[in-house]
Design a protein around this motif. Structure first.
Motif, PDB file in Angstrom:
ATOM      1  N   ILE A 131     -15.618  32.672  34.191  1.00  0.00           N
ATOM      2  CA  ILE A 131     -14.905  32.721  35.010  1.00  0.00           C
ATOM      3  C   ILE A 131     -15.121  34.022  36.287  1.00  0.00           C
ATOM      4  N   ALA A 132     -15.580  34.850  37.233  1.00  0.00           N
ATOM      5  CA  ALA A 132     -15.424  36.245  37.609  1.00  0.00           C
ATOM      6  C   ALA A 132     -13.925  36.330  37.507  1.00  0.00           C
ATOM      7  N   SER A 133     -13.362  37.925  37.093  1.00  0.00           N
ATOM      8  CA  SER A 133     -12.499  38.329  37.337  1.00  0.00           C
ATOM      9  C   SER A 133     -11.100  37.939  38.966  1.00  0.00           C
ATOM     10  N   ASP A 134     -11.813  38.266  40.011  1.00  0.00           N
ATOM     11  CA  ASP A 134     -11.382  38.081  40.879  1.00  0.00           C
ATOM     12  C   ASP A 134     -11.525  36.771  41.610  1.00  0.00           C
ATOM     13  N   VAL A 135     -11.855  35.689  40.988  1.00  0.00           N
ATOM     14  CA  VAL A 135     -11.709  34.195  41.611  1.00  0.00           C
ATOM     15  C   VAL A 135     -10.459  33.704  40.842  1.00  0.00           C
ATOM     16  N   ALA A 136     -10.537  33.859  39.072  1.00  0.00           N
ATOM     17  CA  ALA A 136      -9.037  33.486  38.075  1.00  0.00           C
ATOM     18  C   ALA A 136      -8.051  34.644  38.540  1.00  0.00           C
ATOM     19  N   ASP A 137      -8.034  35.596  39.754  1.00  0.00           N
ATOM     20  CA  ASP A 137      -6.865  35.996  39.909  1.00  0.00           C
ATOM     21  C   ASP A 137      -6.533  36.365  41.518  1.00  0.00           C
ATOM     22  N   GLY A 138      -7.504  35.161  41.807  1.00  0.00           N
ATOM     23  CA  GLY A 138      -7.453  34.905  43.215  1.00  0.00           C
ATOM     24  C   GLY A 138      -6.886  34.466  44.149  1.00  0.00           C
ATOM     25  N   PRO A 139      -7.374  33.897  45.292  1.00  0.00           N
ATOM     26  CA  PRO A 139      -5.600  33.049  45.867  1.00  0.00           C
ATOM     27  C   PRO A 139      -6.472  31.572  45.519  1.00  0.00           C
ATOM     28  N   ARG A 140      -7.376  31.003  45.337  1.00  0.00           N
ATOM     29  CA  ARG A 140      -7.524  29.907  44.966  1.00  0.00           C
ATOM     30  C   ARG A 140      -6.775  29.991  43.256  1.00  0.00           C
ATOM     31  N   SER A 141      -5.937  30.296  42.750  1.00  0.00           N
ATOM     32  CA  SER A 141      -6.604  30.129  41.670  1.00  0.00           C
ATOM     33  C   SER A 141      -5.258  29.991  40.860  1.00  0.00           C
ATOM     34  N   VAL A 142      -4.935  28.286  40.338  1.00  0.00           N
ATOM     35  CA  VAL A 142      -4.032  28.123  39.846  1.00  0.00           C
ATOM     36  C   VAL A 142      -3.498  27.516  38.326  1.00  0.00           C
ATOM     37  N   ILE A 143      -3.845  28.412  38.087  1.00  0.00           N
ATOM     38  CA  ILE A 143      -4.514  29.065  36.286  1.00  0.00           C
ATOM     39  C   ILE A 143      -2.563  29.168  36.068  1.00  0.00           C
ATOM     40  N   ARG A 144      -2.213  29.954  36.130  1.00  0.00           N
ATOM     41  CA  ARG A 144      -0.456  30.876  36.053  1.00  0.00           C
ATOM     42  C   ARG A 144       0.421  29.420  36.085  1.00  0.00           C
ATOM     43  N   GLU A 145      -0.323  28.676  37.135  1.00  0.00           N
ATOM     44  CA  GLU A 145       0.925  27.731  37.269  1.00  0.00           C
ATOM     45  C   GLU A 145       0.563  26.552  36.132  1.00  0.00           C
ATOM     46  N   GLN A 146      -0.765  26.306  36.020  1.00  0.00           N
ATOM     47  CA  GLN A 146      -1.179  25.537  34.446  1.00  0.00           C
ATOM     48  C   GLN A 146      -0.124  25.766  33.696  1.00  0.00           C
ATOM     49  N   VAL A 147       0.187  27.200  33.252  1.00  0.00           N
ATOM     50  CA  VAL A 147       0.955  27.399  31.458  1.00  0.00           C
ATOM     51  C   VAL A 147       2.595  26.998  32.217  1.00  0.00           C
ATOM     52  N   ASN A 148       3.045  27.514  34.013  1.00  0.00           N
ATOM     53  CA  ASN A 148       4.240  27.182  33.444  1.00  0.00           C
ATOM     54  C   ASN A 148       4.225  25.895  33.650  1.00  0.00           C
ATOM     55  N   ASN A 149       3.680  24.498  34.090  1.00  0.00           N
ATOM     56  CA  ASN A 149       4.178  23.235  33.734  1.00  0.00           C
ATOM     57  C   ASN A 149       3.881  23.060  32.854  1.00  0.00           C
ATOM     58  N   GLY A 150       2.670  23.668  31.193  1.00  0.00           N
ATOM     59  CA  GLY A 150       2.388  23.055  30.453  1.00  0.00           C
ATOM     60  C   GLY A 150       4.314  23.336  29.391  1.00  0.00           C
ATOM     61  N   VAL A 151       4.739  24.115  29.813  1.00  0.00           N
ATOM     62  CA  VAL A 151       5.936  23.948  29.473  1.00  0.00           C
ATOM     63  C   VAL A 151       6.869  22.850  30.083  1.00  0.00           C
ATOM     64  N   ALA A 152       6.759  21.995  31.133  1.00  0.00           N
ATOM     65  CA  ALA A 152       7.911  21.387  31.383  1.00  0.00           C
ATOM     66  C   ALA A 152       7.381  20.444  31.283  1.00  0.00           C
ATOM     67  N   VAL A 153       6.068  19.735  31.107  1.00  0.00           N
ATOM     68  CA  VAL A 153       5.215  18.348  30.510  1.00  0.00           C
ATOM     69  C   VAL A 153       5.478  18.598  28.850  1.00  0.00           C
ATOM     70  N   ARG A 154       5.958  19.381  28.064  1.00  0.00           N
ATOM     71  CA  ARG A 154       6.288  19.548  26.814  1.00  0.00           C
ATOM     72  C   ARG A 154       7.408  19.205  27.091  1.00  0.00           C
ATOM     73  N   MET A 155       8.265  19.713  27.680  1.00  0.00           N
ATOM     74  CA  MET A 155       9.574  19.271  27.973  1.00  0.00           C
ATOM     75  C   MET A 155       9.677  18.243  28.077  1.00  0.00           C
ATOM     76  N   ALA A 156       8.967  17.087  29.027  1.00  0.00           N
ATOM     77  CA  ALA A 156       9.069  15.361  29.340  1.00  0.00           C
ATOM     78  C   ALA A 156       8.631  14.944  28.474  1.00  0.00           C
ATOM     79  N   ILE A 157       7.798  14.952  28.172  1.00  0.00           N
ATOM     80  CA  ILE A 157       7.321  14.371  26.595  1.00  0.00           C
ATOM     81  C   ILE A 157       8.199  14.724  24.720  1.00  0.00           C
ATOM     82  N   LEU A 158       8.290  15.792  24.845  1.00  0.00           N
ATOM     83  CA  LEU A 158       9.412  15.868  23.881  1.00  0.00           C
ATOM     84  C   LEU A 158      10.821  14.842  24.133  1.00  0.00           C
ATOM     85  N   ALA A 159      11.229  15.403  25.435  1.00  0.00           N
ATOM     86  CA  ALA A 159      13.010  14.769  25.619  1.00  0.00           C
ATOM     87  C   ALA A 159      12.266  12.592  26.225  1.00  0.00           C
TER      88      ALA A 159
END
Ligand code: NCD
Length: 322
Positions: free
Chosen positions: A281-309
């Motif tokens: 992946i090109a850096s400008d795409v990874a950091d660009g307006p269509r990227s949700v890569i950091r949201e995936q990381v944020n959602n990862g914590v929420a999903v793991r909380m849901a599974i643990l709960a």
């Protein structure tokens, strides 16, 4: 396949998304959404895991998955043991069962396990005490259920539907447990247009990913896509890494701005991490307006909380009284 549910239909273990139905996945995603907090907001603090001990056993390197299981458990009030198994007893020859019994003797209620060998989550499920649960944090190239869930949570947050979506997964699919679990979750939730894009040597066996279309040209595979998920080349799972010329791979398969214009204008660019910028992946795409890569990381914590709960809720039914 071992049952992952208890007698009342609640979640007891999570080794794979196979066999979990749509309603169960939707309930997990809904619960995860209730736990999700965005960067800058105060994190959710709960007591769902009060008095519960979680032991994280990572036999393979991990940054995000391990950190997010740790945070998820702590934010719900658990005691957490993080064992660096690469430098720990299995290397010294202590068998996996002895490690298991030792940590059970310290009142571990939930094991989170990542291992490069197939079969380890099921092995633990077969041997844990009746009140103890097992969650896979990545099993060889086969499955990574919490990653599959966080991927579909991210897609749902933006697209609000799964039926009719065109999803392209691009890269080292043959070695990817992420691709297998995300494809499974998408299939269960109703996405039927799945495109697998890779050089022929990195496409999975024909029998896998039933119903998906296969492409060896990225331009063909991502045309009109609503979601483009890029994968890392997993050199550690290849017999020989000598074969990969990273510059040539980027030229032929790398996601750059020009290629991304072939996808839908509202495309989501995803990547489970860790990323090789300039390889898949090109850096400008990874950091660009269509990227949700950091949201995936944020959602990862929420999903793991849901599974643990969800697992902690069934644990109270199985525990011995004082
Ligand atoms: C992935 C993994 O370990 O399976 N990373 C992750 O869990 N976010 C993908 C990878 O290693 O490329």
């Amino acid at each position: 396949m071992r049952s992952q549910l208890d007698g009342a239909g609640g979640l007891r273990h999570l080794a794979t998304l196979d066999g979990l139905g749509r309603d169960m996945l939707v309930a997990i995603l809904d619960r995860a959404e209730s736990y999700r907090r965005f960067p800058g907001q105060p994190a959710y603090e709960g007591r769902e895991l009060a008095g519960v001990t979680v032991s994280n056993l990572f036999f393979e390197p991990s940054t995000r998955t391990r950190a997010s299981f740790d945070l998820a458990a702590r934010r719900l009030g658990a005691h957490v043991l993080n064992l660096d198994m690469q430098s720990s007893s299995r290397v010294k020859g202590e068998t996996m069962l002895d490690t298991l019994y030792t940590l059970e003797a310290m009142n571990t209620d939930i094991f989170v396990i990542r291992d490069s060998e197939p079969g380890m989550p099921d092995f633990l499920i077969d041997h844990v005490a009746p009140h103890v649960s097992v969650i896979s944090a990545g099993e060889a190239h086969l499955s990574h259920p919490t990653q599959g869930l966080l991927d579909v949570l991210t897609i749902r947050a933006h697209k609000r539907r799964f039926a009719g979506l065109k999803v392209a997964i691009v890269g080292d699919i043959r070695h990817s447990r992420v691709a297998r679990s995300t494809a499974r979750a998408l299939g269960t939730l109703g996405t039927s247009d799945l495109r697998l894009v890779a050089p022929a040597a990195l496409l999975p066996e024909e029998a896998e990913f039933a119903g998906a279309q296969r492409f060896t040209r990225i331009e063909d595979g991502i045309a009109g896509a609503d979601v483009v998920m890029m994968l890392r080349i997993q050199k550690e799972r290849m017999a020989s890494s000598a074969a990969l010329d990273e510059a040539a791979y980027f030229r032929e398969y790398g996601l750059n701005g020009e290629r991304l214009r072939l996808a839908s204008p509202s495309v989501l660019v995803m990547h489970p991490g860790p990323m090789n910028r300039g390889v898949e992946i090109a850096s400008d795409v990874a950091d660009g307006p269509r990227s949700v890569i950091r949201e995936q990381v944020n959602n990862g914590v929420a999903v793991r909380m849901a599974i643990l709960a969800a697992i902690a809720a069934t644990l109270t039914r199985r525990r011995k009284p004082l």
